[in-house]
Design a protein around this motif. Structure first.
Motif: not given
Length: 193
Positions: A113-122, A131-137, A145-148
């Motif tokens: 709903l918030n158009d956010s990336y769902f990371s695999d990080a615990p 690290l996951a957020d930095k990689w995504f950014a 968009e595809q990865v998200k």
């Protein structure tokens, strides 16, 4: 599968009169928000691939509860999650074939709903999450968009989510699927959309 959907008087009356309930997109307040509509449109695509095409003329699914606090039980309307209802409503308990339902984790649905990336990080590992957020950014916008969108599919995966509050979506509710109905009056103040 046993589910509980909460519908207003107009929707319940329509179900009783026509024998079937579909989502009326014109009355769905959340669909007026462009960001939310994008999320619901994504869900519609997932439903088409996972449970099949909707009946003719149906654009969006009906929503219900499958698990509340990890249990398949009727909603306790005293809980905070159910205090936003205004006016006459109905809790409809229904039995719908499993293959017609798409289950998703309600908590993590908010990432969609918030158009956010769902990371695999615990969740409890701040360093891994950072690290996951930095990689995504660092990804190009189109790839982000595809990865998200691919990451959102985790909301359907019991292994990725707590599955404490689980929602169900399905294309239609038929009168013959109803097990029981409870009427209640919501006393919340109306929310302007």
């Amino acid at each position: 599968m046993r589910l509980w959907t909460i519908q207003d008087k107009a929707a319940y009356d329509d179900l009783c009169e026509k024998g079937v309930l579909h989502c009326d997109a014109a009355l769905a307040g959340w669909l007026k928000d462009d960001l939310f509509r994008k999320s619901y449109d994504w869900l519609v695509g997932e439903m088409k691939g996972r449970v099949g095409e909707p009946p003719q003329g149906v654009e969006y699914p009906v929503w219900a509860w499958y698990l509340l606090l990890g249990k398949n039980v009727k909603p306790d309307l005293r809980r905070v999650e159910f205090r936003n209802y205004v006016g006459e409503h109905y809790v409809i308990e229904a039995e719908i074939p499993d293959e017609k339902i798409l289950l998703s984790d309600e908590e993590y649905w908010h990432l969609v709903l918030n158009d956010s990336y769902f990371s695999d990080a615990p969740e409890d590992d701040d360093e891994a999450e950072e690290l996951a957020d930095k990689w995504f950014a660092g990804l190009p916008a189109q790839e982000q968009e595809q990865v998200k969108r691919e990451s959102w599919k985790k909301v359907f995966d019991k292994a990725c989510c707590p599955w404490t509050f689980v929602q169900a979506t399905f294309w239609e509710l038929r009168k013959e699927q109803i097990v029981s109905v409870r009427k209640f009056y919501g006393k919340a103040k109306p929310i302007e959309l």
